[in-house]
Design an enzyme around this catalytic site. Structure first.
Site, PDB file in Angstrom:
ATOM      1  NE  ARG A  52      -0.709  -6.909  -4.443  1.00 18.57           N
ATOM      2  CZ  ARG A  52      -0.257  -8.131  -4.712  1.00 18.57           C
ATOM      3  NH1 ARG A  52       1.050  -8.383  -4.730  1.00 18.57           N
ATOM      4  NH2 ARG A  52      -1.087  -9.097  -4.997  1.00 18.57           N
ATOM      5  CB  SER A  86      -6.738  -4.719  -3.300  1.00 17.00           C
ATOM      6  OG  SER A  86      -7.041  -5.957  -3.882  1.00 17.00           O
ATOM      7  CD  GLU A 120      -2.934  -3.552  -3.247  1.00 19.26           C
ATOM      8  OE1 GLU A 120      -3.258  -4.531  -2.533  1.00 19.26           O
ATOM      9  OE2 GLU A 120      -2.979  -3.560  -4.496  1.00 19.26           O
TER      10      GLU A 120
HETATM   11  C1  FAD Z   1      -9.466  -3.305 -11.694  1.00 23.50           C
HETATM   12  C2  FAD Z   1      -8.119  -3.359 -11.021  1.00 23.50           C
HETATM   13  C3  FAD Z   1      -7.571  -4.581 -10.673  1.00 23.50           C
HETATM   14  C4  FAD Z   1      -6.320  -4.644 -10.030  1.00 23.50           C
HETATM   15  N1  FAD Z   1      -5.815  -5.870  -9.717  1.00 23.50           N
HETATM   16  C5  FAD Z   1      -4.591  -5.964  -9.153  1.00 23.50           C
HETATM   17  C6  FAD Z   1      -3.998  -7.240  -8.876  1.00 23.50           C
HETATM   18  O1  FAD Z   1      -4.562  -8.294  -9.162  1.00 23.50           O
HETATM   19  N2  FAD Z   1      -2.781  -7.266  -8.287  1.00 23.50           N
HETATM   20  C7  FAD Z   1      -2.108  -6.120  -7.962  1.00 23.50           C
HETATM   21  O2  FAD Z   1      -0.995  -6.216  -7.433  1.00 23.50           O
HETATM   22  N3  FAD Z   1      -2.634  -4.901  -8.231  1.00 23.50           N
HETATM   23  C8  FAD Z   1      -3.850  -4.792  -8.809  1.00 23.50           C
HETATM   24  N4  FAD Z   1      -4.392  -3.552  -9.087  1.00 23.50           N
HETATM   25  C9  FAD Z   1      -3.665  -2.358  -8.651  1.00 23.50           C
HETATM   26  C10 FAD Z   1      -2.698  -1.734  -9.661  1.00 23.50           C
HETATM   27  O3  FAD Z   1      -3.067  -2.024 -10.979  1.00 23.50           O
HETATM   28  C11 FAD Z   1      -1.264  -2.148  -9.442  1.00 23.50           C
HETATM   29  O4  FAD Z   1      -0.835  -1.742  -8.152  1.00 23.50           O
HETATM   30  C12 FAD Z   1      -0.305  -1.551 -10.483  1.00 23.50           C
HETATM   31  O5  FAD Z   1       0.956  -2.075 -10.222  1.00 23.50           O
HETATM   32  C13 FAD Z   1      -0.236  -0.027 -10.429  1.00 23.50           C
HETATM   33  O6  FAD Z   1       0.411   0.434 -11.594  1.00 23.50           O
HETATM   34  P1  FAD Z   1       0.242   1.942 -12.066  1.00 23.50           P
HETATM   35  O7  FAD Z   1       1.195   2.189 -13.171  1.00 23.50           O
HETATM   36  O8  FAD Z   1      -1.183   2.236 -12.358  1.00 23.50           O
HETATM   37  O9  FAD Z   1       0.728   2.692 -10.740  1.00 23.50           O
HETATM   38  P2  FAD Z   1       0.193   4.039 -10.084  1.00 23.50           P
HETATM   39  O10 FAD Z   1      -1.151   3.807  -9.468  1.00 23.50           O
HETATM   40  O11 FAD Z   1       0.351   5.168 -11.006  1.00 23.50           O
HETATM   41  O12 FAD Z   1       1.258   4.192  -8.888  1.00 23.50           O
HETATM   42  C14 FAD Z   1       1.273   3.262  -7.826  1.00 23.50           C
HETATM   43  C15 FAD Z   1       2.526   3.500  -6.966  1.00 23.50           C
HETATM   44  O13 FAD Z   1       3.679   3.254  -7.767  1.00 23.50           O
HETATM   45  C16 FAD Z   1       4.529   4.383  -7.780  1.00 23.50           C
HETATM   46  N5  FAD Z   1       5.165   4.461  -9.097  1.00 23.50           N
HETATM   47  C17 FAD Z   1       4.559   4.536 -10.317  1.00 23.50           C
HETATM   48  N6  FAD Z   1       5.490   4.605 -11.283  1.00 23.50           N
HETATM   49  C18 FAD Z   1       6.696   4.573 -10.674  1.00 23.50           C
HETATM   50  C19 FAD Z   1       8.048   4.621 -11.116  1.00 23.50           C
HETATM   51  N7  FAD Z   1       8.354   4.737 -12.409  1.00 23.50           N
HETATM   52  N8  FAD Z   1       9.041   4.565 -10.193  1.00 23.50           N
HETATM   53  C20 FAD Z   1       8.782   4.469  -8.872  1.00 23.50           C
HETATM   54  N9  FAD Z   1       7.526   4.420  -8.381  1.00 23.50           N
HETATM   55  C21 FAD Z   1       6.497   4.475  -9.277  1.00 23.50           C
HETATM   56  C22 FAD Z   1       3.617   5.571  -7.505  1.00 23.50           C
HETATM   57  O14 FAD Z   1       4.337   6.679  -6.973  1.00 23.50           O
HETATM   58  C23 FAD Z   1       2.666   4.951  -6.498  1.00 23.50           C
HETATM   59  O15 FAD Z   1       3.258   4.948  -5.213  1.00 23.50           O
HETATM   60  C24 FAD Z   1      -5.624  -3.454  -9.743  1.00 23.50           C
HETATM   61  C25 FAD Z   1      -6.164  -2.219 -10.127  1.00 23.50           C
HETATM   62  C26 FAD Z   1      -7.389  -2.162 -10.764  1.00 23.50           C
HETATM   63  C27 FAD Z   1      -7.938  -0.830 -11.180  1.00 23.50           C
END
Ligand code: FAD
Length: 273
Positions: free
Chosen positions: A149, A199, A269
């Site tokens: 992560r 998480s 996280e």
């Molecule tokens: C129901 C549910 C289940 C989940 N299960 C998992 C799982 O099994 N495994 C897991 O790892 N995660 C899980 N997650 C968490 C999440 O989906 C992941 O961390 C995902 O990678 C976040 O993507 P996002 O686009 O929504 O990021 P955001 O929440 O928008 O951003 C997360 C971080 O990434 C950064 N970021 C976003 N875009 C960029 C970019 N273009 N360049 C640089 N930094 C950037 C943001 O600044 C922030 O620090 C889950 C979430 C939910 C709601």
């Protein structure tokens, strides 16, 4: 370029935080200008809450998809959902182990080095293109800075797009795998329609944050409208009007109890943007 003030419910899956100004750059030069201002990127907001203290950059305008024999280039704003649909339509393996995560985007998956079922995004990367905070466009082809992560992003800059290794597979088998992963996910996690950010804490080495919270009696514990899920104690659920203050308080309670009972320090996280 569009600029909007959006609510936490519009920006994040957990729906926690204050209204925030969001810029929607449409090309690299607009993006560079914003990154140089020090604004933070937001993807689908599926692992974030928003403080409202800084403006954010949405990568929605970066939707490139270019599929080749052994690789695919994906823009940072491409939703996971769209990639999974393409995998089923064109027959290749990539993000099937992440199927069922709502709203996540390619940029967020890279930044968080998302993973599940013993696999993580790092393994799939070939090249990441990003913009540094001094406005330079750079490429990363070695991924030593990625771990559980963790990635160099957004600290080193904003991801614009990335090349991933893909593996050809029969369409029916791709569908089957995606279905299996969604079912495995549903058996362990709260249902998809609830407001959560996945998480809350990272798992400490050789431990599970959910198990520790559970042992501290926090499964089902609530503060205001925020609750540690009964199904998986590491998932916070917003039952309606949860606030940033509630979030910060319930997170502190979780950390304190685990520290007192196990001497283990939990780390968030979920990102506070
Ligand atoms: C129901 C549910 C289940 C989940 N299960 C998992 C799982 O099994 N495994 C897991 O790892 N995660 C899980 N997650 C968490 C999440 O989906 C992941 O961390 C995902 O990678 C976040 O993507 P996002 O686009 O929504 O990021 P955001 O929440 O928008 O951003 C997360 C971080 O990434 C950064 N970021 C976003 N875009 C960029 C970019 N273009 N360049 C640089 N930094 C950037 C943001 O600044 C922030 O620090 C889950 C979430 C939910 C709601």
């Amino acid at each position: 370029m569009k600029v909007k003030v959006l609510t936490a419910k519009e920006l994040t899956t957990l729906g926690i935080g204050r209204p925030t100004r969001v810029y929607f750059p449409e090309n690299l030069s607009e993006l560079s200008l914003l990154v140089r201002e020090g604004f933070k990127p937001i993807g689908g907001g599926s692992n974030s809450v928003v403080s409202g203290e800084t403006s954010l950059i949405s990568l929605k305008g970066f939707q490139r998809v270019e599929l080749k024999e052994k690789e695919i280039t994906l823009g940072a704003g491409v939703p996971l959902r769209k990639v999974l649909k393409l995998q089923m339509k064109r027959g290749f393996l990539l993000f099937e182990f992440l199927a069922g995560i709502p709203r996540a985007t390619v940029g967020g998956l890279i930044a968080q080095n998302a993973g599940a079922f013993n696999r993580e995004v790092k393994e799939l990367l070939k090249e990441v293109t990003f913009v540094t905070y001094s406005g330079e466009v750079k490429k990363l082809t070695e991924f030593k800075g990625f771990s559980y992560r963790e990635s160099p992003f957004p600290k080193s800059g904003v991801v614009v797009e990335a090349k991933f290794k893909i593996e050809k597979e029969e369409k029916e088998k791709v569908k089957e795998k995606i279905r299996e992963f969604v079912l495995r996910r549903l058996s362990k996690q709260p249902p998809f329609f609830l407001r959560t950010a996945g998480s809350t804490f990272k798992n400490p080495p050789e431990e599970s944050a959910g198990r520790l919270l559970d042992k501290c009696g926090l499964r089902g514990f609530s503060l205001g409208d925020l609750k540690f899920s009964e199904k998986h104690a590491n998932f916070l659920i917003n039952e309606g009007k949860g606030t940033l203050k509630d979030f910060q308080e319930i997170v502190e309670i979780g950390k304190e109890r685990v520290r007192e009972l196990f001497g283990i320090e939990l780390n968030l996280e979920v990102k506070i943007l």
